[in-house]
Design an enzyme around this catalytic site. Structure first.
Site, PDB file in Angstrom:
ATOM      1  N   SER A  22       1.234  -9.937  -0.455  1.00 44.09           N
ATOM      2  CA  SER A  22       1.002  -7.947  -0.549  1.00 44.09           C
ATOM      3  C   SER A  22       1.620  -7.912   0.676  1.00 44.09           C
ATOM      4  CB  SER A  22      -0.482  -8.923  -0.866  1.00 44.09           C
ATOM      5  OG  SER A  22      -1.331  -9.430   0.163  1.00 44.09           O
ATOM      6  N   LYS A  69       1.107  -1.161  -0.259  1.00 38.20           N
ATOM      7  CA  LYS A  69      -0.169   0.001   0.246  1.00 38.20           C
ATOM      8  C   LYS A  69       0.960   1.553   0.027  1.00 38.20           C
ATOM      9  CE  LYS A  69      -4.156  -1.493   1.540  1.00 38.20           C
ATOM     10  NZ  LYS A  69      -4.892  -3.071   2.095  1.00 38.20           N
TER      11      LYS A  69
HETATM   12  C1  LIG Z   1      -5.609  -3.906   1.340  1.00 38.53           C
HETATM   13  C2  LIG Z   1      -4.663  -5.317   1.006  1.00 38.53           C
HETATM   14  C3  LIG Z   1      -4.835  -5.974  -0.131  1.00 38.53           C
HETATM   15  C4  LIG Z   1      -6.270  -5.837  -0.638  1.00 38.53           C
HETATM   16  O1  LIG Z   1      -5.941  -4.824  -1.292  1.00 38.53           O
HETATM   17  P1  LIG Z   1      -7.731  -4.060  -2.108  1.00 38.53           P
HETATM   18  O2  LIG Z   1      -6.615  -2.951  -2.606  1.00 38.53           O
HETATM   19  O3  LIG Z   1      -7.986  -3.387  -1.618  1.00 38.53           O
HETATM   20  O4  LIG Z   1      -7.676  -5.130  -2.871  1.00 38.53           O
HETATM   21  C5  LIG Z   1      -4.244  -7.795  -0.082  1.00 38.53           C
HETATM   22  N1  LIG Z   1      -3.124  -7.407   0.857  1.00 38.53           N
HETATM   23  C6  LIG Z   1      -2.824  -6.789   2.319  1.00 38.53           C
HETATM   24  C7  LIG Z   1      -2.221  -7.470   2.415  1.00 38.53           C
HETATM   25  C8  LIG Z   1      -3.474  -5.592   2.313  1.00 38.53           C
HETATM   26  O5  LIG Z   1      -2.820  -4.544   2.933  1.00 38.53           O
END
Ligand SMILES: *Cc1c(COP(=O)(O)O)cnc(C)c1O
Length: 332
Positions: free
Chosen positions: A314, A57
């Site tokens: 992520s 993010k």
């Molecule tokens: C926010 C997040 C997501 C999902 O992202 P979106 O853009 O809301 O679909 C997936 N994995 C992690 C670790 C996140 O922080």
């Protein structure tokens, strides 16, 4: 509802990459031997956990704040930026703003645990405690925007956020130009929308697969309904995938419906097993939301034999207590 002016183009994703270069880590894409053998495929792991905040993010938040600085000038951001996220987005806004010399406020309800507030403050934001719910915290954000001229940095539903996350798609296409498929966790859709916009513009044959929770999957339910709907929040090992997409969604709902080829839901035990597998084989701890791609491969038996497949790891916002809970759930 959908305004095509809010579509995200490849040019905007390249512009995002230029803005965030040097401020955000270009993360490694690494072949997993163990997972490649297990699935008879070439499994590549995109380690977004290598970001200084532990999650992707930072890309979107850095792009949005940098773009506003470029377009409107530093004076327009003198009052600072504000958001209400308890997790990875809160840390991202804190670090992105402090690196760019902009004040940042993150509004949290009094119910958010102190260690989460501390993790946000640590990256340079002022944490303001208000109310007893996420809605009340968001009310405080709106007040600060209206009364103090602060600028809202939303967690997913803005073309600048989406374009920032889309820089992951550019890196994937450079490091694996013949990629057959990318499997992405799906919540608000900034991550999948951004990656999908980049990948489909560069190599339309690459399949974009979304994965969400078995219950409380707002984007999946909204796509089925044909318009954004609200869902009940449920406890999950993948807590970063919780939350709605906004009933007034203006960007990610339409984008995800355009770029996503298929979608799966995964159970809590499949998420737990995937977290433990990644720790056991890759020797790194990821949060539940980062493990859903592997969970989908395992639980739904996706046909990936002989294919080159990327999983987006992520984030790593997970405590040892949660890891213990995951291990207890599957008994290993
Ligand atoms: C926010 C997040 C997501 C999902 O992202 P979106 O853009 O809301 O679909 C997936 N994995 C992690 C670790 C996140 O922080």
């Amino acid at each position: 509802m959908y305004d095509s002016a809010h579509a995200v183009t490849l040019a905007e994703i390249y512009a995002a990459r230029r803005r965030i270069a040097g401020r955000v880590t270009r993360t490694p894409l690494v072949r997993s031997g163990a997972l490649s053998r297990r699935f008879g495929a070439e499994i590549l792991l995109k380690w977004e956990t290598c970001q200084p905040t532990g999650a992707f993010k930072l890309r979107g938040a850095t792009n949005m704040i940098s773009a506003l600085l470029e377009e409107r000038g530093r004076d327009s951001l003198a009052a600072g930026v504000v958001t209400a996220s308890t997790g990875n987005h809160g840390r991202a806004v804190a670090l992105a703003a402090s690196r760019l010399g902009i004040p940042a406020v993150v509004c949290l309800s009094r119910l958010v645990p102190e260690h989460k507030a501390a993790a946000i403050a640590e990256f340079g934001a002022e944490v303001v405690r208000v109310g007893e719910s996420q809605d009340e915290a968001f009310g405080e954000v709106e007040r600060r925007v209206a009364e103090r001229g602060m600028t809202l940095i939303p967690p997913f539903d803005d073309p600048l956020i989406v374009a920032g996350q889309g820089s992951i798609g550019l890196e994937l296409m450079e490091d694996a130009p013949d990629l057959d498929r990318v499997i992405v966790g799906l919540s608000g859709g900034g991550l999948l929308g951004g990656i999908g916009a980049a990948v489909k513009a560069i190599r339309p044959a690459t399949r974009v697969t979304g994965v969400s929770l078995s219950r409380g999957a707002a984007m999946a339910e909204s796509l089925t309904a044909g318009h954004p709907v609200a869902v009940e929040e449920v406890e999950s090992l993948a807590d970063s995938l919780g939350g709605g997409i906004g009933l007034d969604n203006r960007c990610t709902f339409a984008l995800v419906s355009q770029v996503m080829d298929d979608h799966y839901r995964v159970s809590e035990s499949a998420i737990a097993a995937a977290m433990v597998d990644i720790l056991a084989h890759e020797k790194r701890l990821v949060e539940g939301a980062a493990a859903v791609g592997l969970a989908a491969l395992a639980e739904h038996g996706l046909d990936v034999r002989g294919r080159k497949v990327a999983l987006i790891l992520s984030g790593n916002a997970v405590s040892l207590e949660t890891l213990d809970r995951a291990r207890a759930m599957i008994g290993r």
